[in-house]
Design a protein around this motif. Structure first.
Motif, short mmCIF file in Angstrom:
data_model
loop_
_atom_site.label_atom_id
_atom_site.label_comp_id
_atom_site.label_asym_id
_atom_site.label_seq_id
_atom_site.Cartn_x
_atom_site.Cartn_y
_atom_site.Cartn_z
N TRP A 174 2.04 9.10 -16.15
CA TRP A 174 2.40 8.95 -14.74
C TRP A 174 2.29 7.47 -14.38
CZ3 TRP A 174 -1.30 8.18 -10.40
CH2 TRP A 174 -0.62 7.99 -9.20
N ASP A 175 3.41 6.89 -14.03
CA ASP A 175 3.41 5.48 -13.64
C ASP A 175 3.27 5.36 -12.12
OD1 ASP A 175 3.84 2.87 -12.99
OD2 ASP A 175 5.73 2.66 -14.09
N GLY A 176 2.04 5.18 -11.70
CA GLY A 176 1.79 4.97 -10.27
C GLY A 176 1.27 3.56 -10.04
N LEU A 177 1.77 2.62 -10.83
CA LEU A 177 1.28 1.24 -10.78
C LEU A 177 1.94 0.46 -9.64
CD1 LEU A 177 1.13 0.36 -14.59
CD2 LEU A 177 -0.80 0.69 -13.02
N ARG A 178 1.69 0.91 -8.42
CA ARG A 178 2.31 0.24 -7.27
C ARG A 178 1.32 -0.73 -6.63
NH1 ARG A 178 5.21 5.54 -7.00
NH2 ARG A 178 3.27 6.55 -6.45
N GLY A 179 1.78 -1.90 -6.33
CA GLY A 179 0.92 -2.91 -5.73
C GLY A 179 1.17 -3.01 -4.23
N LEU A 180 1.03 -1.87 -3.55
CA LEU A 180 1.41 -1.80 -2.13
C LEU A 180 0.22 -1.47 -1.26
CD1 LEU A 180 4.63 0.33 -2.67
CD2 LEU A 180 4.51 -2.16 -2.35
N ARG A 181 0.17 -2.08 -0.07
CA ARG A 181 -0.89 -1.78 0.91
C ARG A 181 -0.58 -0.52 1.69
NH1 ARG A 181 -1.43 -6.35 -1.94
NH2 ARG A 181 -3.42 -7.31 -1.50
N LYS A 182 0.67 -0.16 1.74
CA LYS A 182 1.06 1.05 2.47
C LYS A 182 2.05 1.81 1.61
CE LYS A 182 0.66 -0.63 7.26
NZ LYS A 182 1.43 -1.06 8.44
N ASP A 183 1.81 3.08 1.44
CA ASP A 183 2.73 3.89 0.65
C ASP A 183 2.42 5.34 0.93
OD1 ASP A 183 4.55 4.82 -1.24
OD2 ASP A 183 3.10 4.70 -2.87
N ASN A 184 3.30 5.98 1.67
CA ASN A 184 3.10 7.39 1.98
C ASN A 184 4.32 8.18 1.52
OD1 ASN A 184 0.50 7.64 3.37
ND2 ASN A 184 1.39 6.23 4.83
N THR A 185 4.42 8.33 0.21
CA THR A 185 5.57 9.05 -0.32
C THR A 185 5.14 10.31 -1.06
OG1 THR A 185 5.47 7.48 -2.16
CG2 THR A 185 7.14 7.08 -0.50
N GLY A 186 4.14 10.97 -0.51
CA GLY A 186 3.71 12.23 -1.12
C GLY A 186 2.20 12.29 -1.21
N TYR A 187 1.70 13.20 -2.01
CA TYR A 187 0.25 13.40 -2.11
C TYR A 187 -0.42 12.23 -2.79
CZ TYR A 187 1.79 18.13 -1.03
OH TYR A 187 2.38 19.21 -0.44
#
Lengths: 469, 469
Positions: A174-187
């Protein structure tokens, strides 16, 4: 078991002899020893996925391990010899440094110290800090949601992680390597894997948050008469110093006496002994010339109001380090006194003083010869409410007598914690050490929710079995 | 459907006439309208559990709703008329204020403004702040993991919540109302429910974290030539001001022009117009007399280095409020220009300037008459990259033509976001608005993990169906 098919696709190492495997099969405190089919040291996430898929196909359980510095036995296999020890220790790449975004992307096997160094090289700070930082890995820190001494200002490991890479129980990446302060795209999968101690999947990489490096730091070591006074000092410091207060630690005189006994250079930096001490750290940005005089004002006010009886302020980096060492060396000094019955508890901050006073009195009434070694992260409500054997009790029988008290003492302390809305596991993880006790205090609804999640993400029950739940 | 058995055990209200139900069945922007079997307004968590159990027994879907201020249709039922609208609006108790622990325990239906007021009464700050705060509820804020204007310093709703109370899909009350900074006693259920938009359970209460109230606040409004210059200003401000920098907002000149057109008192506080402006807010604790001069130094340095071309600093509370209003009034001013095609996106901060420049140029080449209204939370990497119809295009046909562009524009913008490792849903939630698009950008592994969790916690699929996944 046909290890050849496992070896075939593996780019990393596979250790199978008893000698090679030994360092991975006992925790560093020597409290737990297990056996394993083999120790796999994969090279990257795809390699981990290969191992996990092989395990899933063969019904072999997987025990992930980072630096093997855990205190709760979460990274030690059981004694069946039928599990695979999955060591992330060869996965040590710093994959990316983005100074503008304030993020580091790293392999799970990078040590905490290396992460800190990479942040420093980028002119930033990675504020997670704890005693094992030279050996523990960031993957293990995240798997246990580690705490440490900077949580007051910067939060636990969870708050310092923006994204994760995880190999699932099905052996998918699972690639969840996001460098974001805000991210509401699911659980919120990230926070579900963080703190799950490898029982839902294996963390193989992470995007970490760096913060601005402090321009100045200073420490105060303050004598206070009671935990209640320590709490009043914390409130005053928070109200005055705000975000510049970066640590607030509490320790009893017994802690400092142990450090003085076991650490050559250590000495109490105050003239008179006090039942309790508070350690404060302030970290200033480039602009706040106001923080130093403000800390002095806080201490003056505390002395006037008799919340403090004496105080010393660091005036050099060497003094700053020496004051920190008094706090950091408590655990090892206690270890030198024989076995330790540990409690890693958290309380609402408003209940701490009452807890310490009541529970100490109760335990001393029951076991007058035992020694309480109470210290912790006051600002986070996290206490290491530890117990040492009677002074001089060093025989095998003494040891056995003392360890026989572990279960009843745990229960006594944890009942007192639960009665105050606290947690019996604050920053060391449940592992095997706290697994059964956690179940005692967990509501049936909560137990069902957690089991449903475990069943959903690890239907074969092969991910670090026997830990957490 | 036999509503009598529902009404029997319910202590709250049950609305069943079209008139009574109407306010709950259309979102406040009027973008979505649904139907419902009834609107239930329970009084407390046990009452909610009763409603959810009744729904589970009868196979009726549940659509939870707070203040009905959402922007993504997450709280509007579908048109089947067979769902139950569960309004938390009668659950408005402040259950507990613990100033020493820095926590508030509240019902889900308390408005954000009431939460802020309760914190203020305790001498503290609850730093979540967003345009709808007078009407939105804390339950809705948590269900969508709301962001707002103070995320840079204090994080999203998730970071401000220590504990939750949730009614599960089985109609059981999970009491996770812990007011602890550290707690690792199993899987992170709290963060799983936060941001799940009612699709895994219904949030009925929360323990919220208060922070020290700032002693001083000041704002700067700065003209900058480009988004790249805005970013350089942010870096400089962060390095110099550290935690005292509490907001950093970006807006194009088109935004300010709209506000000037639609808000009587609004005017640009600078002599000359600039393509872009940055709004900075600093909040000081009692000690940092250094913050004000430091902000002035930041601005001087930015002017010298030509990262800024002009700047004004608030010198009174009225000016502070007036500068904030220029930023806060953009959304409504844009609404007065006709329909808006919204994008609520997040990017790594290091990619923002490139994104704005490239994507604006592309869209203007494709649709030269459209108007871009670009603003957002620069410090969080969160942009509202919005589009308005051509000036003066107000006919029904114009509206239809414009709205026909929504899907292709969304795709264009979101492709550009995805290519830069960004998120297509930063702080407004997925609801129905972004559900299908989110699925486009989600990896199959991530989709499977989320579906497994949904299936595990809501096996009947009755919790807010059609939202999020």
């Amino acid at each position: 078991m046909d290890l050849d098919t496992l070896r075939d696709g593996l780019r990393g190492r596979l250790l199978t002899t008893a000698d090679e495997m030994a360092p991975f099969l006992t925790d560093w405190r020597g409290k737990w020893t297990g056996h394993a089919l083999a120790v796999a040291q994969p090279d990257d996430a795809q390699d981990v996925a290969h191992v996990v898929r092989w395990c899933a196909r063969h019904g072999v359980a997987v025990v992930p391990q980072g630096g093997n510095t855990g205190l709760s036995g979460g990274a030690t296999p059981d004694t069946s010899g039928r599990t695979l020890l999955l060591s992330l220790s060869r996965m040590r790449r710093i994959r990316d440094v983005d100074a503008v975004n304030g993020t580091l992307t790293v392999d799970a096997g990078v040590t905490l110290l290396e992460v800190q160094a990479a942040a420093q090289a980028a002119g930033r700070l990675f504020p997670l800090s704890l005693a094992a930082e030279g050996s523990c890995t960031i993957g293990g820190n995240l798997a246990t949601n580690a705490g440490g001494v900077q949580v007051l200002r910067h939060g636990n490991a969870r708050e310092l992680c923006l994204g994760l890479e995880v190999v699932t129980a099905a052996g998918e990446v699972w690639d969840g390597l996001r460098g974001l302060r805000k991210d509401n795209t699911g659980y919120d999968l990230r926070d579900l894997f963080i703190g799950s101690e490898g029982t839902l999947g294996v963390i193989t990489g992470a995007v970490l948050k760096m913060v601005p490096a402090p321009a100045t730091q200073r420490a105060a070591f303050v004598a206070v008469p009671t935990p209640q006074a320590a709490l009043a000092l914390l409130q005053l410091a928070q109200a005055t110093l705000g975000a510049q207060l970066t640590a607030c630690e509490l320790m009893s005189d017994a802690c400092i006496a142990l450090v003085e006994r076991h650490v050559e250079a250590a000495r109490l930096p105050l003239q008179d002994r006090s039942p309790w001490y508070v350690f404060l750290e302030i970290s200033g940005s480039a602009c706040d010339d106001g923080a130093n005089p403000a800390l002095e004002r806080v201490l003056e006010q505390a002395l006037e109001q008799e919340q403090a009886t004496d105080a010393v302020l660091s005036s050099s980096l060497a003094q700053f380090d020496a004051l920190w060492a008094l706090r950091e060396d408590i655990s090892e000094s206690q270890g030198a006194e024989g076995p330790t019955i540990k409690h890693d508890i958290a309380l609402p901050i408003s209940r701490i003083a009452d807890f310490i006073e009541t529970t100490s009195t109760e335990l001393m009434a029951l076991h007058p010869s035992l020694r309480l070694v109470v210290f912790g992260h006051l600002g986070d409500g996290n206490l290491h409410f530890n117990v040492s054997p009677p002074a001089g009790a060093r025989s095998a029988q003494d040891r056995q007598d003392f360890l026989a008290l572990e279960t009843p003492l745990n229960r006594h302390v944890h009942d007192a914690v639960a009665a105050r809305g606290g947690s019996i596991s604050a920053e060391h993880g449940l592992g095997v050490l706290r697994r059964d006790e956690a179940a005692v205090y967990r509501s049936p609804v909560e137990q069902r929710l957690m089991q449903a999640i475990k069943q959903a993400l690890d239907p074969q029950g092969l991910m670090n079995p026997g830990k957490v739940l």
